[in-house]
Design a protein around this motif. Structure first.
Motif, PDB file in Angstrom:
ATOM      1  N   UNK A 142      -1.361  57.331  15.385  1.00 33.76           N
ATOM      2  CA  UNK A 142      -2.142  58.523  15.724  1.00 33.76           C
ATOM      3  C   UNK A 142      -3.326  58.167  16.621  1.00 33.76           C
ATOM      4  N   UNK A 143      -3.991  57.051  16.322  1.00 38.15           N
ATOM      5  CA  UNK A 143      -5.091  56.604  17.187  1.00 38.15           C
ATOM      6  C   UNK A 143      -4.618  56.444  18.626  1.00 38.15           C
ATOM      7  N   UNK A 144      -3.461  55.792  18.780  1.00 37.04           N
ATOM      8  CA  UNK A 144      -2.949  55.533  20.125  1.00 37.04           C
ATOM      9  C   UNK A 144      -2.520  56.821  20.822  1.00 37.04           C
ATOM     10  N   UNK A 192      -8.852  63.188  18.561  1.00 33.59           N
ATOM     11  CA  UNK A 192      -9.139  64.611  18.752  1.00 33.59           C
ATOM     12  C   UNK A 192      -8.639  65.461  17.588  1.00 33.59           C
ATOM     13  N   UNK A 193      -7.751  66.408  17.895  1.00 31.97           N
ATOM     14  CA  UNK A 193      -7.388  67.447  16.937  1.00 31.97           C
ATOM     15  C   UNK A 193      -6.800  66.957  15.628  1.00 31.97           C
ATOM     16  N   UNK A 194      -5.938  65.943  15.679  1.00 34.40           N
ATOM     17  CA  UNK A 194      -5.329  65.463  14.436  1.00 34.40           C
ATOM     18  C   UNK A 194      -6.408  64.976  13.485  1.00 34.40           C
ATOM     19  N   UNK A 195      -7.306  64.164  13.989  1.00 31.91           N
ATOM     20  CA  UNK A 195      -8.377  63.630  13.139  1.00 31.91           C
ATOM     21  C   UNK A 195      -9.346  64.725  12.674  1.00 31.91           C
ATOM     22  N   UNK A 241      -2.406  59.268   5.471  1.00 40.16           N
ATOM     23  CA  UNK A 241      -1.516  60.365   5.082  1.00 40.16           C
ATOM     24  C   UNK A 241      -1.972  61.683   5.693  1.00 40.16           C
ATOM     25  N   UNK A 242      -3.288  61.889   5.740  1.00 42.40           N
ATOM     26  CA  UNK A 242      -3.823  63.125   6.324  1.00 42.40           C
ATOM     27  C   UNK A 242      -3.438  63.236   7.792  1.00 42.40           C
ATOM     28  N   UNK A 243      -3.554  62.130   8.516  1.00 42.46           N
ATOM     29  CA  UNK A 243      -3.139  62.133   9.920  1.00 42.46           C
ATOM     30  C   UNK A 243      -1.639  62.353  10.053  1.00 42.46           C
ATOM     31  N   UNK A 244      -0.880  61.674   9.192  1.00 38.35           N
ATOM     32  CA  UNK A 244       0.584  61.729   9.292  1.00 38.35           C
ATOM     33  C   UNK A 244       1.115  63.142   9.094  1.00 38.35           C
ATOM     34  N   UNK A 245       0.585  63.855   8.101  1.00 39.83           N
ATOM     35  CA  UNK A 245       1.113  65.178   7.792  1.00 39.83           C
ATOM     36  C   UNK A 245       0.747  66.198   8.866  1.00 39.83           C
ATOM     37  N   UNK A 246      -0.269  65.896   9.665  1.00 41.45           N
ATOM     38  CA  UNK A 246      -0.710  66.828  10.709  1.00 41.45           C
ATOM     39  C   UNK A 246      -0.223  66.462  12.102  1.00 41.45           C
ATOM     40  N   UNK A 247       0.222  65.225  12.293  1.00 39.86           N
ATOM     41  CA  UNK A 247       0.502  64.725  13.638  1.00 39.86           C
ATOM     42  C   UNK A 247       1.480  65.608  14.409  1.00 39.86           C
ATOM     43  N   UNK A 248       2.620  65.901  13.826  1.00 38.31           N
ATOM     44  CA  UNK A 248       3.630  66.686  14.551  1.00 38.31           C
ATOM     45  C   UNK A 248       3.149  68.105  14.853  1.00 38.31           C
ATOM     46  N   UNK A 249       2.363  68.669  13.952  1.00 36.61           N
ATOM     47  CA  UNK A 249       1.933  70.068  14.119  1.00 36.61           C
ATOM     48  C   UNK A 249       0.845  70.203  15.187  1.00 36.61           C
ATOM     49  N   UNK A 250      -0.115  69.269  15.202  1.00 37.71           N
ATOM     50  CA  UNK A 250      -1.142  69.310  16.238  1.00 37.71           C
ATOM     51  C   UNK A 250      -0.532  69.015  17.602  1.00 37.71           C
ATOM     52  N   UNK A 251       0.290  67.970  17.672  1.00 35.76           N
ATOM     53  CA  UNK A 251       0.885  67.616  18.965  1.00 35.76           C
ATOM     54  C   UNK A 251       1.857  68.695  19.442  1.00 35.76           C
TER      55      UNK A 251
END
Length: 391
Positions: A197-199, A260-263, A279-289
């Motif tokens: 997610x950072x990358x 940005x948005x994911x974090x 886990x917080x980043x992981x569950x949001x990654x696909x939805x924000x992107x």
């Protein structure tokens, strides 16, 4: 347009790089060190790898283990007081992001007056004015990148805030993948997606540059090609090495380009429900992107290719959709829930999550698609229902 690129002064990377610890402690002429770590690492004997070189050098030390995941402000205040009282001249952080963030905090607060909360980014009124104590950071996970960033994250009542200043940069970072082989699969997965997610966020950030782009894309290549193996077989030397390098490069990328948005949306999940940051980043990654996809199609195509896929016969739009799908698939493959429901977050929490996420203005400002309150709510709703929507 000129840009500032910042790195930690000295980094040692690669298998066995912990061997450089003694020479760095000696270089600082340290007489008394505090080792900030978590109780699990002490109980499993990981701290011995740090204390033995100190003993050979005749450097006294104290092992401080009042470290918890997503550390609350009170934990930071307690450590700051402890560090001031005991007259240390060297801080050593050993562990995951929480331990390293607290170690950085201890280093600067040891030479500053007042409470930690007075220096917080969103609400503080004081500014750091000196470097503090010498600091050596040694990650035992491949994910947070904390060892080479200038922020310390603390949990507040329902969200998070940070202390951010270049004075928090470690004097030395030691990134030894050998220290990560005993990390359990669940933590390997969460920290690995955190690094990814950072990358990803650094690459699509409005502050991205050719330097951060190179770091981010190589991090994506390394993590995407090794995370599944590292989760399935933690003893795999090649996978662990790639993950450590990937995490390190991702840390450098987001330190210079920002997340940005994911974090921004992940912080309230940790603050309100104590979900691990990865886990917080992981569950949001696909939805924000997925939501911001149309604002960065070309860059998402690049990410898709860095993940190991060919986009030769795809348009930018098609490749960006495929990228979102592959991000989702990777999260699923490492057994992280794909919805907020999967973390037992109730539907009636979405409003308060949205309120707290809108306060993360520092982070939201880097999104290639401006995210207003209604956008943030829509993304949380999508993550709750498990349905990707877009602007």
């Amino acid at each position: 347009m000129s840009e500032k690129i910042t790195f930690a002064p000295i980094s040692y990377t690669g298998w066995g790089s912990l061997e450089h610890l003694a020479q760095e402690v000696q270089r600082f002429n340290a007489k008394k060190a505090i080792i900030v770590t978590d109780p699990f690492l002490k109980n499993m004997g990981m701290t011995d790898k740090v204390t033995k070189p100190l003993e050979v050098l005749g450097c006294a030390y104290e092992i401080y283990t009042d470290v918890v995941p997503e550390p609350p402000l009170a934990i930071g205040e307690k450590l700051a007081s402890f560090t001031r009282e005991h007259q240390f001249d060297l801080i050593i952080g050993l562990g995951g992001g929480s331990a390293l963030d607290l170690a950085k905090l201890a280093g600067v607060m040891a030479t500053h007056e007042g409470k930690v909360e007075e220096y917080l980014n969103l609400t503080g009124t004081k500014t750091l004015n000196n470097k503090g104590l010498a600091t050596i950071l040694i990650p035992t996970t491949a994910g947070t990148g904390s060892e080479i960033t200038n922020i310390s994250v603390l949990s507040l009542e329902t969200t998070k805030d940070v202390i951010s200043h270049d004075y928090l940069l470690a004097d030395v970072a030691i990134v030894d993948p050998q220290l990560t082989v005993t990390v359990p699969p669940k933590i390997t997965a969460a920290t690995g997606i955190d690094a990814l997610t950072h990358a990803v966020e650094a690459y699509v950030s409005v502050n991205a540059s050719p330097v951060s782009d190179a770091l981010a894309l190589q991090a994506i290549r390394l993590i995407s090609s090794s995370l599944r193996t590292a989760v399935e077989n933690g003893q795999d030397k090649d996978a662990r090495t790639k993950m450590s390098y990937g995490s390190y490069l991702a840390g450098l990328a987001f330190f210079n380009a920002g997340v940005a948005g994911v974090h921004a949306l992940a912080y309230p999940l940790g603050g309100q429900f104590h979900i691990a940051h990865g886990d917080s980043n992981a569950v949001l990654l696909q939805y924000v992107m997925g939501y911001i996809r149309s604002s960065c199609e070309k860059r998402m195509k690049d990410i898709y290719e860095a993940m190991g896929f060919s986009a030769t016969n795809l348009s930018q739009e098609e490749a960006s959709y495929a990228c979102v799908h592959e991000l989702k698939r990777l999260v699923a493959d490492v057994n992280i829930p794909l919805t907020l429901k999967g973390f037992n977050i109730p539907e009636n929490a979405l409003d308060l999550l949205t309120e707290d996420a809108t306060k993360q203005t520092r982070i939201l400002a880097r999104s290639p698609l401006p995210l207003e309150k209604e956008d943030i709510y829509t993304i949380y709703r999508a993550a709750f229902n498990g349905e990707i929507v877009e602007k």
